[in-house]
Design a protein around this motif. Structure first.
Motif: not given
Length: 119
Positions: A20-26, A114-115
């Protein structure tokens, strides 16, 4: 007589989408990524804010529950890798969040976008 022999190798859709891709918190204090090949989830704490980074993921389905992978050993010192066993073709939704590891309290208001990936 000399002949030519050729082999054709194709990738299935799930193998092609092996990560998947890197996701980040807010607040961009935590990052997470799901690797479908091997079903690994990696979480990184990127901010020295005295909180832990936590990645959360769930499968699709009516009784899908969240699973968590924590990085609670300080900021900017690599990622924590959690290894899971999932069947091929499983859809996995995942996010990065902030929380308190000692109490296992995930601050869902900090969870970023979300991813989706497929194993």
């Amino acid at each position: 007589m000399t002949g030519v022999f050729a082999i054709s190798v194709g990738l299935s859709g799930s193998a092609a989408a092996a990560e998947g891709v890197w996701v980040y918190d807010t607040t961009y204090s935590a990052e997470a990524k799901f690797f479908a090949y091997g079903e690994h989830f990696r979480v990184t704490d990127v901010s020295a804010d005295h909180h832990s980074a936590v990645g959360r993921w769930r499968q699709t389905g009516p009784d899908a529950q969240y699973h968590y992978c924590w990085d609670a050993n300080g900021a900017n010192n690599g990622y924590n890798d959690c290894n899971y066993g999932l069947p091929e073709g499983t859809y996995v939704y995942y996010q990065a969040c902030i929380g308190e590891y000692a109490t296992r309290d995930v601050w869902t208001s900090t969870c970023g976008t979300t991813d989706l990936t497929v194993t």
